[in-house]
Design an enzyme around this catalytic site. Structure first.
Site, PDB file in Angstrom:
ATOM      1  N   LYS A   1      70.371  47.818  89.173  1.00 59.44           N
ATOM      2  CA  LYS A   1      69.479  48.752  89.946  1.00 59.44           C
ATOM      3  C   LYS A   1      70.157  49.810  90.908  1.00 59.44           C
ATOM      4  O   LYS A   1      69.773  51.081  90.892  1.00 59.44           O
ATOM      5  CB  LYS A   1      68.566  48.012  91.108  1.00 59.44           C
ATOM      6  CG  LYS A   1      67.714  47.045  90.284  1.00 59.44           C
ATOM      7  CD  LYS A   1      66.890  46.132  91.278  1.00 59.44           C
ATOM      8  CE  LYS A   1      65.909  45.413  90.314  1.00 59.44           C
ATOM      9  NZ  LYS A   1      64.958  44.670  91.056  1.00 59.44           N
TER      10      LYS A   1
ATOM     11  N   ASP B   1      60.263  47.625  94.427  1.00 59.51           N
ATOM     12  CA  ASP B   1      60.624  46.367  94.700  1.00 59.51           C
ATOM     13  C   ASP B   1      60.558  45.922  96.206  1.00 59.51           C
ATOM     14  O   ASP B   1      59.844  45.040  96.624  1.00 59.51           O
ATOM     15  CB  ASP B   1      62.269  45.982  94.439  1.00 59.51           C
ATOM     16  CG  ASP B   1      62.700  45.726  92.921  1.00 59.51           C
ATOM     17  OD1 ASP B   1      61.728  45.359  92.132  1.00 59.51           O
ATOM     18  OD2 ASP B   1      63.747  45.852  92.625  1.00 59.51           O
TER      19      ASP B   1
END
Lengths: 277, 277
Positions: free
Chosen positions: B80, B117
């Site tokens: 990420k 997220d």
């Protein structure tokens, strides 16, 4: 951009990947042909189309090869010759054809290149009742598909193979590769030779789009000349439509791929899983 | 390596591609969640898992971005933070979180990075009856998922956020990004602070494998402490099992993704086609 809402791909994080690379790629038939084979064998694998522009073929292929769950790559127009550079091991068929249409990751981590286009095309001709042995064939296009088909036609025992292509260096390389196998059978010929052939094959990408110029003029062929195409989408190219309208027998491109399915199964080592019915 | 033989993906040469990148990738749930959305909307698109080893992330991502029919990438552990480098435009959430979990190709050809997220995690907590506003939270792991969750927890108004991570530079960078938004709320803390928290979150990859060490010891938490995990596969990690056995309430990772589906639809501009039912 739409399909049946009922057809939900059953893909998970464990699914193995195969890709078919082309530019364009929308015409490829391989996903529709191989995904049912995976399902039939109970394999958790999927084949997806990847539109790889020629200028970026290396980046696309290397990226896929670096992905640890990619097990194999199918290669179509215009990448068959260039894709050889991304294999560690070339099969005899690849060396003879000058191009590859399929690569797999071996258990040793190396990438193996094969080419089933030629043998698939010849098997398709035979199955359709047009065995090429002893016949005179004109092949238009000496690129990736053309090279593979030329090699297989020579090995199948054609009496004469005239190769029509605008790139003399490409034809010369093809003749060099084939010369040991059938001296004097293959020559670089002008388009007009098609008029004397038993079978004329389009192995150029012309016909993917309906407004493409015809690769050759069917009106100049003798009666009974078989007109074969390697284009799979559209299933009936303008070339084949024009030839049919003139009363000539035609042989569409789909045969070449359908005859390769068993070869792919063997090459990719695809076997039924225990859970398969 | 096997699935239902009946589930044949309906994939053609025209199918658009999305990929979810991770290392490992077998645990991702995104294909099972997003492919039914594509089907429901009548979109000819498929999301496949791509196992991108960390050492080759750049090659894998660039290769996919060069493929003209790839429209978007989802990114999971451990990529990420690194995946930001492959976007042309970073959203405010990405800059705040320090990582991206989703990239799309814009109509202008540029790649846009977002991060859902954090907002997905907080929405999951709220939906499960655990709103974090005013609570004391310990977050274990300040990587890609942790950074995003930290940012969203701060914006959701937690009273205190203790970040536990073995990499001081990573935590310092996170505190720097968040300091303007809630001065004094976030600190770099030792593992023992978890004992005083209302909610303890595992945002490390520990738990993907059942023999991973626990990211923290639930036996040291106070009664009633909510134990939340970001791991989606297995659905119940050893951490959550251990916490449940101790009588602690638990919050599994699946919530974080399920709350993101609508955000993905909007981000990827997924709309029903005319043919959709």
């Amino acid at each position: 951009m739409s399909h049946s809402p009922g057809a939900v791909p059953r893909i998970t994080g464990r699914t193995r990947l195969f890709a078919v690379l082309g530019d364009p790629v929308r015409q490829v038939r391989a996903p529709e042909m191989l995904n049912p084979v995976f399902a039939e064998l109970g394999l958790d694998a999927v084949l997806v189309p990847v539109h790889a522009p020629a200028a970026h073929l290396g980046e696309v292929v290397r990226g896929l090869q670096r992905a640890a769950n990619v097990d194999g790559l199918l290669v179509t127009v215009p990448h068959k010759a260039a894709a050889r550079a991304f294999a560690d091991v070339l099969s005899p068929a690849v060396r003879l054809a000058g191009g590859t249409n399929v690569l797999r990751r071996g258990g040793d981590g190396r990438w193996y290149a094969e080419n089933f286009d030629g043998v698939g095309f010849v098997a398709g001709l035979v199955a359709a009742g047009h065995p090429p042995a002893g016949r005179s064939v004109t092949l238009v296009g000496a690129g990736g598909a053309g090279g593979a088909i030329a090699a297989a036609l020579v090995l199948a025992g054609v009496a004469r193979l005239d190769v029509v292509d605008l790139d003399p260096a490409r034809v010369r390389a093809l003749l060099d590769r084939l010369s040991d196998h059938a001296p004097g059978v293959v020559r670089h010929s002008p388009p007009a030779t098609a008029g004397k052939a038993d079978i004329v094959v389009n192995a150029t990408p012309l016909g993917l789009r309906d407004d493409d110029p015809l690769p050759f003029d069917p009106a100049r062929l003798g009666p009974g000349t078989l007109v074969a195409d390697v284009i799979m989408t559209p299933p009936e190219t303008r070339l084949l439509r024009t030839a049919s309208a003139l009363g000539l027998p035609v042989h569409p491109g789909a045969h070449m791929l359908s005859r390769q399915l068993d070869l792919y199964r063997e090459f990719f080592d695809l076997h039924p899983t225990e859970q398969a019915g």
